[in-house]
Design a protein around this motif. Structure first.
Motif, PDB file in Angstrom:
ATOM      1  N   LEU A  64       0.629  -0.722  -0.083  1.00 23.37           N
ATOM      2  CA  LEU A  64      -0.167  -0.176  -0.076  1.00 23.37           C
ATOM      3  C   LEU A  64       1.197   1.735  -0.034  1.00 23.37           C
ATOM      4  O   LEU A  64       0.695   2.376  -0.697  1.00 23.37           O
ATOM      5  CB  LEU A  64      -0.551   0.112   1.027  1.00 23.37           C
ATOM      6  N   SER A 100     -12.233  -0.052   8.748  1.00 21.20           N
ATOM      7  CA  SER A 100     -12.570  -0.041   7.648  1.00 21.20           C
ATOM      8  C   SER A 100     -13.248  -0.894   6.450  1.00 21.20           C
ATOM      9  O   SER A 100     -13.360  -1.783   5.938  1.00 21.20           O
ATOM     10  CB  SER A 100     -11.479   0.086   6.662  1.00 21.20           C
ATOM     11  N   MET A 114     -16.357  -8.959   0.507  1.00 21.19           N
ATOM     12  CA  MET A 114     -15.136  -9.243   0.055  1.00 21.19           C
ATOM     13  C   MET A 114     -14.858 -10.855  -0.462  1.00 21.19           C
ATOM     14  O   MET A 114     -14.102 -10.634  -0.738  1.00 21.19           O
ATOM     15  CB  MET A 114     -14.864  -9.066   1.500  1.00 21.19           C
TER      16      MET A 114
ATOM     17  N   THR B 275     -11.325   1.923   2.787  1.00 24.56           N
ATOM     18  CA  THR B 275     -11.638   0.570   2.110  1.00 24.56           C
ATOM     19  C   THR B 275     -11.383   0.359   0.819  1.00 24.56           C
ATOM     20  O   THR B 275     -11.080  -0.569  -0.106  1.00 24.56           O
ATOM     21  CB  THR B 275     -13.253   0.910   1.953  1.00 24.56           C
ATOM     22  N   ALA B 277      -8.353   0.680   0.297  1.00 19.55           N
ATOM     23  CA  ALA B 277      -6.632   0.026   0.341  1.00 19.55           C
ATOM     24  C   ALA B 277      -7.345  -2.106   0.982  1.00 19.55           C
ATOM     25  O   ALA B 277      -6.826  -2.513  -0.145  1.00 19.55           O
ATOM     26  CB  ALA B 277      -6.638   0.362   1.550  1.00 19.55           C
ATOM     27  N   ARG B 278      -8.747  -2.112   0.968  1.00 21.51           N
ATOM     28  CA  ARG B 278      -9.182  -3.337   0.658  1.00 21.51           C
ATOM     29  C   ARG B 278      -9.857  -4.185  -0.583  1.00 21.51           C
ATOM     30  O   ARG B 278      -9.102  -5.003  -1.298  1.00 21.51           O
ATOM     31  CB  ARG B 278     -10.435  -3.659   1.526  1.00 21.51           C
ATOM     32  N   ARG B 280      -7.736  -2.342  -2.987  1.00 23.17           N
ATOM     33  CA  ARG B 280      -6.878  -2.797  -3.729  1.00 23.17           C
ATOM     34  C   ARG B 280      -5.445  -4.176  -3.687  1.00 23.17           C
ATOM     35  O   ARG B 280      -5.661  -4.730  -4.167  1.00 23.17           O
ATOM     36  CB  ARG B 280      -5.843  -1.343  -3.634  1.00 23.17           C
TER      37      ARG B 280
END
Lengths: 334, 457
Positions: A64, A100, A114, B275, B277-278, B280
């Motif tokens: 990241l 998040s 997810m 989010t 980041a999730r 990605r």
């Protein structure tokens, strides 16, 4: 994709990882050339105060953040190599520091999103989601919108969001700040059990108790550098044997506290007391010695003879906090 | 399908967030009422005289029929035209009307003529005059205009009496013995001009209204003898407000404003909920994410534009002359441009508030530059190269680089002047091609910034 047994025994190898933010006078060296190795199946703790470079290191490991210098390999694979991207994404799971989540979705909808994002088969996704929800004690909340959950429950959902795809390497970035004690225990137990499922865990935290309790090995990091790296037991032992005795003195001026600390340094008694060290920490005088309890009266006498009035006193074991203080001269929360 | 999952996720979040839902539904209503309030009562400028060119190709009433009508005063006296019309044709009658029509209000009759008429023999010269803006519009009467008019009259007669005029034979003292009146004859008067030019827009509206009244009157049997007695008296220009003319621009403005909402949602995912980041770290590919967001933007825009369109028609008095579905298609194409802008903004800004506010700040001047509310200053880049709906070549001006300019032009042509989407092909192409190019680059920019670059803590 490689199978678990095909993965190397080294989960992560980091060499000379460096990251700088800002320019000119605003320039901050967040991570200064750290190197470390994380073994497969262990919980590796990154312990350090806020701003030490823990999260930055972790985010560089998962991609990241782009490092200025240095190299990361994950199970022997270079994340920069595009052909490893898909495999590594399946292997990696992240539990971010900040919550998040999609607040307007339910717990289940978050997890299903997810699962779809990792292209998991519907049936195995359903099993995995049910399993995670149960493990985190969220069964009664699965249909609740995330925005209606308490902070502690959100944090629990935040933990399992990164694990829906059953990754073998889990990176937990400060997983428990602001949690109520009950939720903290749930999360701790959950993380502790991950290696039993064959997972490797990297944990960043500024809670010494968390690092001590959960980690197989701990790297203490400060100002972007790893100060020490070892098992918690060895780290604690490294600063000396014995218990710690903390004094709250009526006169808590630094001069007075230092005077008393100097007085106790090297103090020995016939009952086997040897004061290994004495110092000031957060307005208190702290001494470390073997055989403290049989010698308490003599210790008190010694300092009271020299004009100290003891308001309060406590005996405790050595913690990673003491290791940090020993290394940096200041407490973790400072 | 992952792309749909992403779109649905965004839509669920939006619809469950009550404040967003209120904004989604109320924004078009607010915008419609606001503009209707601001411009709805503003009439068109009655002090202006519009210069129009005329190409009169009308071949008049056929000689045989004209001769017969001259010989039959009973019939002629019951028709709404006289011998002059028989000599010159209906187009000439109409040109006289245009020459003499003056502005009228309820209170008084002014002396101000609505039109100054110039007749041309050559259509090319007339079109050139329009292109050079020497005249505001060019009216072309077709060869069979008189026959078409008679046909309309004959058809109206049949509708009322179940018999065509030329079949009348039952009266004891009169029967029709002439050649047949035309039936089912069609033709179209062309009104050529630059749809982006405000003087054309107003002249066209007035011309359309006058044609409409003329056609109604020509069909009526109760104007026995003499001239048509045509008058603009029952109509004043107050019936047409600026709101009608700018409504296509309002639609484009509404589309442009979508960029802010979209950017705010995207930036929130990057900077607030984190989010992204999730996303990605998952197997979602940047193009899948971008496609999902684009579908979301299309759905939201479609809902908002539909609300605005229905509201304008039902409650705000907007009367679309053309095909609303074709107009919606143009608007949907314009959303590609908006989506591209949304991704650009989302790639630049790091707070959803800033992104939303900046979008509002940027989109308003963009709407003005596109001529959404009023004609933008003409800064010619290439003279007389851009085809308009009515077949002219107008100047390609600076603002033509914006797809939104062409969206406004295409919508005006479709909604106000009844052109089809095929007539405005050039505008449609200039909406979609630059938008796709911009979308391509904005996707690369966004991907580089949010899927490849640093995501700070």
């Amino acid at each position: 994709m490689q199978t678990l047994s095909e993965l190397t025994d080294i989960a992560i190898e980091v060499t000379n990882l460096t990251k700088t933010f800002g320019k000119g006078e605003q320039k901050v060296e967040a991570v200064k050339g750290i190197s470390l190795t994380v073994k497969k199946g262990e919980i590796f703790g990154f312990l350090g105060p806020n701003g030490a470079g823990k999260t930055t290191s972790l985010r560089m490991i998962v991609g990241l953040l782009l490092p200025d210098e240095g190299k990361v390999t994950i199970f022997g694979m270079d994340p920069k190599d595009g052909k490893n991207s898909k495999t590594l994404k399946k292997l990696l799971g992240i539990i971010p520091q900040e919550i998040s989540l999609y607040e307007e979705l339910t717990v289940e909808e978050n997890l299903w999103f997810m699962a779809n994002a990792y292209r998991i088969q519907k049936e195995s996704a359903a099993n995995r989601i049910n399993n995670l929800i149960t493990k985190m004690g969220l069964d009664s909340k699965r249909k609740s919108l995330v925005k209606n959950l308490s902070g502690g429950l959100k944090r629990r959902v935040n933990v399992i969001m990164g694990l829906v795809h059953d990754p073998v390497l889990v990176l937990c970035d400060e997983p428990t700040p602001g949690l109520d004690p009950q939720s903290r225990v749930v999360v701790w137990e959950f993380i502790q059990n991950l290696p039993k499922e064959g997972k490797t865990v990297i944990l960043t935290t500024h809670f010494m108790e968390e690092a001590d309790r959960l980690s197989d090995r701990v790297a203490i990091i400060d100002h972007g550098e790893i100060l020490v790296l070892n098992t918690p037991k060895k780290l604690k032992a490294s600063i000396g044997e014995g218990d710690l005795l903390e004094f709250d003195l009526a006169d808590d001026s630094e001069e007075h506290l230092q005077k008393m600390a100097d007085l106790l340094k090297g103090f020995t008694t016939s009952k086997g007391l040897t004061v290994e060290d004495a110092y000031i920490s957060e307005g208190r005088m702290v001494m470390r010695a073997l055989n403290v309890i049989p010698n308490l009266a003599q210790i008190l006498n010694r300092i009271e003879e020299h004009g100290a009035v003891v308001d309060n006193m406590a005996i405790r074991n050595t913690t990673l906090e003491d290791v940090f203080i020993n290394l940096t001269g200041r407490a973790l929360r400072n | 399908m992952l792309i749909l999952d992403i779109a649905i996720r965004f839509l669920k979040e939006l619809f469950r967030l009550k404040i967003s839902l209120v904004v989604l539904l109320a924004m078009p209503a607010f915008m419609g009422f606001m503009f209707a309030f601001a411009f709805g009562s503003a009439g068109l400028d009655e002090a202006e005289t519009y210069t129009i060119g005329i190409i009169n190709n009308d071949e008049g009433i056929g000689d045989g029929l004209a001769a017969y009508l001259r010989s039959d005063p009973i019939l002629l006296n019951n028709l709404p035209f006289n011998e002059t019309t028989l000599d010159k044709g209906f187009a000439a009658d109409f040109i006289d009307i245009l020459n003499t029509t003056i502005y009228q209000t309820d209170e008084e009759k002014s002396e101000k003529r609505i039109f100054s008429v110039l007749e041309y023999d050559d259509q090319e010269i007339g079109q050139q005059a329009v292109e050079e803006r020497q005249i505001d519009a060019l009216v072309v009467f077709p060869e069979n205009y008189s026959n078409t008019t008679l046909s309309a009259f004959n058809n109206a007669f049949f509708f009322q009496n179940s018999i065509y005029i030329h079949n009348l034979s039952y009266l004891p003292y009169w029967s029709y013995n002439g050649p047949p009146f035309p039936i089912n004859e069609n033709s179209e008067i062309l009104i050529i001009g630059d749809e982006g030019y405000s003087r054309y827009q107003i002249a066209k509206i007035i011309l359309d209204k006058i044609f409409s009244i003329f056609n109604e009157q020509i069909k009526a049997l109760n104007y026995a003898g003499g001239n048509l007695g045509f008058s603009l008296a029952p109509i004043t220009l107050e019936e047409y407000s600026i709101f009608d003319i700018i409504f296509p621009g309002i639609l484009v403005f509404a589309v442009l404003m979508q960029a802010g909402m979209m950017a705010a949602f995207l930036v929130a995912e990057f900077a607030e909920t984190k989010t992204i980041a999730r996303v990605r770290l998952s197997l979602i590919k940047p193009y899948e994410y971008i496609a999902g967001v684009t579908i979301y933007a299309f759905v939201i825009s479609f809902i908002q534009l539909s609300i605005l369109m229905v509201l304008a028609i039902v409650a705000l008095g907007f009367n679309p002359a053309g095909n609303v579905i074709e107009a919606m298609i143009v608007l949907m194409l314009t959303i590609v441009f908006t989506t591209a802008l949304g991704f650009l903004l989302a790639g630049v800004f790091k707070s959803s508030d800033t992104a939303g506010q900046s979008a509002g700040f940027l989109m308003t001047p963009l709407a003005f530059m596109s001529g959404a509310f009023m004609e933008a200053p003409t800064i010619t880049i290439l003279p007389k190269v851009f085809p308009t709906a009515s077949g002219l070549n107008r100047d390609f001006v600076l603002w033509d680089i914006l797809p939104s300019t062409h969206a406004v032009n295409a919508l005006r042509s479709i909604l106000l002047y009844e052109f089809s989407i095929l007539d405005v092909w050039a505008d449609v192409l200039f909406v979609i091609i630059p938008s796709l190019v911009l979308l391509f680059f904005s996707m690369i920019f966004y991907t580089k910034r949010r899927f490849r670059g640093d995501i700070p803590n």
